[in-house]
Design an enzyme around this catalytic site. Structure first.
Site, mmCIF file in Angstrom:
data_model
loop_
_atom_site.group_PDB
_atom_site.id
_atom_site.type_symbol
_atom_site.label_atom_id
_atom_site.label_comp_id
_atom_site.label_asym_id
_atom_site.label_seq_id
_atom_site.Cartn_x
_atom_site.Cartn_y
_atom_site.Cartn_z
ATOM 1 N N SER A 219 66.461 3.317 -0.981
ATOM 2 C CA SER A 219 67.848 3.429 -0.503
ATOM 3 C C SER A 219 67.964 4.546 0.522
ATOM 4 O O SER A 219 67.203 5.527 0.485
ATOM 5 C CB SER A 219 68.769 3.755 -1.683
ATOM 6 N N TYR B 267 70.328 9.145 -8.866
ATOM 7 C CA TYR B 267 69.960 7.980 -8.041
ATOM 8 C C TYR B 267 69.092 8.416 -6.855
ATOM 9 O O TYR B 267 68.074 7.786 -6.539
ATOM 10 C CB TYR B 267 71.245 7.313 -7.577
ATOM 11 N N ILE C 292 75.370 -1.960 1.521
ATOM 12 C CA ILE C 292 75.307 -3.427 1.576
ATOM 13 C C ILE C 292 76.423 -3.972 0.673
ATOM 14 O O ILE C 292 76.649 -3.442 -0.424
ATOM 15 C CB ILE C 292 73.928 -3.916 1.067
ATOM 16 N N ALA D 155 65.576 9.215 -7.982
ATOM 17 C CA ALA D 155 64.809 7.991 -8.265
ATOM 18 C C ALA D 155 64.395 7.303 -6.966
ATOM 19 O O ALA D 155 63.248 6.877 -6.803
ATOM 20 C CB ALA D 155 65.639 7.045 -9.129
ATOM 21 N N ASP E 206 64.131 -6.378 -19.423
ATOM 22 C CA ASP E 206 64.615 -5.066 -19.000
ATOM 23 C C ASP E 206 63.420 -4.328 -18.419
ATOM 24 O O ASP E 206 62.529 -3.896 -19.157
ATOM 25 C CB ASP E 206 65.184 -4.321 -20.217
ATOM 26 N N ARG F 20 71.560 -11.466 -8.685
ATOM 27 C CA ARG F 20 72.775 -11.288 -7.862
ATOM 28 C C ARG F 20 72.507 -10.237 -6.783
ATOM 29 O O ARG F 20 71.450 -9.597 -6.774
ATOM 30 C CB ARG F 20 73.985 -10.889 -8.717
HETATM 31 P P1 NAP Z 1 73.630 -5.260 -8.080
HETATM 32 O O1 NAP Z 1 74.466 -6.213 -7.308
HETATM 33 O O2 NAP Z 1 74.284 -4.324 -9.025
HETATM 34 O O3 NAP Z 1 72.505 -6.121 -8.861
HETATM 35 C C1 NAP Z 1 71.591 -5.463 -9.686
HETATM 36 C C2 NAP Z 1 70.554 -6.440 -10.176
HETATM 37 O O4 NAP Z 1 69.602 -5.693 -10.956
HETATM 38 C C3 NAP Z 1 71.102 -7.517 -11.096
HETATM 39 O O5 NAP Z 1 70.357 -8.683 -10.908
HETATM 40 C C4 NAP Z 1 70.850 -6.958 -12.486
HETATM 41 O O6 NAP Z 1 70.703 -7.947 -13.497
HETATM 42 C C5 NAP Z 1 69.513 -6.279 -12.260
HETATM 43 N N1 NAP Z 1 69.192 -5.217 -13.208
HETATM 44 C C6 NAP Z 1 69.901 -4.106 -13.507
HETATM 45 N N2 NAP Z 1 69.272 -3.388 -14.454
HETATM 46 C C7 NAP Z 1 68.130 -4.074 -14.755
HETATM 47 C C8 NAP Z 1 67.063 -3.854 -15.676
HETATM 48 N N3 NAP Z 1 67.031 -2.789 -16.474
HETATM 49 N N4 NAP Z 1 66.085 -4.778 -15.740
HETATM 50 C C9 NAP Z 1 66.100 -5.862 -14.949
HETATM 51 N N5 NAP Z 1 67.078 -6.125 -14.057
HETATM 52 C C10 NAP Z 1 68.081 -5.238 -13.975
HETATM 53 O O7 NAP Z 1 72.742 -4.337 -7.125
HETATM 54 P P2 NAP Z 1 72.424 -4.495 -5.570
HETATM 55 O O8 NAP Z 1 73.480 -3.825 -4.809
HETATM 56 O O9 NAP Z 1 72.051 -5.896 -5.261
HETATM 57 O O10 NAP Z 1 71.134 -3.552 -5.466
HETATM 58 C C11 NAP Z 1 69.817 -4.053 -5.557
HETATM 59 C C12 NAP Z 1 68.846 -2.918 -5.242
HETATM 60 O O11 NAP Z 1 69.121 -2.395 -3.946
HETATM 61 C C13 NAP Z 1 68.974 -1.732 -6.208
HETATM 62 O O12 NAP Z 1 67.707 -1.166 -6.437
HETATM 63 C C14 NAP Z 1 69.838 -0.759 -5.430
HETATM 64 O O13 NAP Z 1 69.629 0.559 -5.859
HETATM 65 C C15 NAP Z 1 69.334 -1.001 -4.023
HETATM 66 N N6 NAP Z 1 70.284 -0.616 -2.981
HETATM 67 C C16 NAP Z 1 71.522 -1.169 -2.919
HETATM 68 C C17 NAP Z 1 72.386 -0.787 -1.898
HETATM 69 C C18 NAP Z 1 73.753 -1.377 -1.744
HETATM 70 O O14 NAP Z 1 74.474 -0.897 -0.853
HETATM 71 N N7 NAP Z 1 74.161 -2.346 -2.528
HETATM 72 C C19 NAP Z 1 71.971 0.155 -0.972
HETATM 73 C C20 NAP Z 1 70.712 0.704 -1.077
HETATM 74 C C21 NAP Z 1 69.867 0.305 -2.079
HETATM 75 P P3 NAP Z 1 71.988 -8.447 -14.405
HETATM 76 O O15 NAP Z 1 72.926 -9.157 -13.452
HETATM 77 O O16 NAP Z 1 71.400 -9.338 -15.420
HETATM 78 O O17 NAP Z 1 72.620 -7.201 -14.968
#
Ligand code: NAP
Length: 247
Positions: free
Chosen positions: A143, A156, A189, A159, A64, A16
């Protein structure tokens, strides 16, 4: 330009949000996708079906990535199924936001484990396969918070900043090989992670973004495609996709 058709990619957290968009954008280029998730199989299977609908190849692996045995099993599944590995996108991530005074040791460790230690866990078993590729790519999703810091986000930010130092050091070590290592630093995002931010706080954040909107997951996915396709001479870099919020 690198032809991406028939390359093989692992996308952690590909079920997702940003990871799903990365998987889709790569699959549209003909990349075969190993789509990892941890807890929601229905979303992972939906993404696999979406990719297969337009003739792409993908399968889902529950693992995981903060657990080294799970991460090794993920890499093994990819190589057993598709016979090789060319691209590793370390995208899985979580937040457990709290001001430092209230931050529990559990939330500190969990965020470091899932966002940072996971990258060691996946890259270690993947590296030899990437070195055997004729254009290996490692892309770490960091990020803007790792660059600028974030209120209530010491865990966060630590990391994500760690990922940037890791990216540069590994890029140096691999520069003479055919493997590039880069980080993408998204701004804010529109995914579930950002939807968890209270509406008023989010409105305040958007008001500060020079381009006055959230980014889309597709915009990050296209950044990954760019690094994979046109990035042979790009390594150790941070690609900032953030609407101008951090320059
Ligand atoms: P998200 O919508 O919360 O999706 C997280 C994804 O990571 C899901 O597919 C989830 O799987 C998976 N996940 C979580 N814990 C895991 C684990 N221990 N092992 C394997 N998979 C795991 O997050 P997102 O917003 O798309 O973010 C994706 C990446 O971009 C992250 O690293 C986040 O820190 C980074 N990021 C996001 C933003 C933003 O604004 N959204 C900005 C900067 C950076 P399940 O669905 O099965 O739980």
């Amino acid at each position: 330009m690198t032809e991406l058709k028939n390359k093989v990619a692992i996308v952690t957290g590909g079920s997702r949000g940003i990871g799903a968009a990365i998987s889709l954008e790569l699959a549209k280029q003909g990349v075969k996708i190993v789509l990892n998730y941890v807890s929601r199989p229905e979303l992972a299977e939906k993404m696999v079906a979406e990719i297969q609908e337009f003739g792409g190849e993908a399968f889902a692996v529950q693992a995981d990535v903060s657990n080294s045995d799970d991460a090794a099993r993920l890499v093994q599944a990819a190589v057993e199924h598709f016979g090789k590995l060319d691209i590793l996108v370390n995208n899985a991530g979580i937040t457990r936001d709290s001001t430092f005074k209230k931050l529990s040791e559990e939330d500190w460790r969990k965020v470091i484990d899932v966002n940072l230690n996971s990258v060691f866990n996946t890259t270690s078993p993947a590296l030899q396969h990437l070195l055997e590729s004729d254009g290996g790519r490692i892309i770490n999703i960091s990020s803007i918070i790792g660059q600028a810091g974030g209120f209530g986000q010491t865990n966060y930010a630590a990391a994500k900043a760690g990922l940037i130092g890791y990216t540069k050091s590994l890029a140096l070590e691999l520069a003479k090989s055919n493997v590039t290592v880069n980080a993408i630093c998204p701004g804010f995002i529109g995914t579930e992670m950002v939807q968890a931010i209270p509406e008023k706080v989010l409105d305040g954040i958007v008001a500060k973004i020079p381009q006055k909107r959230l980014g889309t997951p597709q915009e990050i996915g296209r950044g990954v495609v760019f690094l994979c396709k046109d990035g042979a001479y790009i390594t150790g870099q941070q690609l900032n996709i953030n609407g101008g919020l951090y320059m």
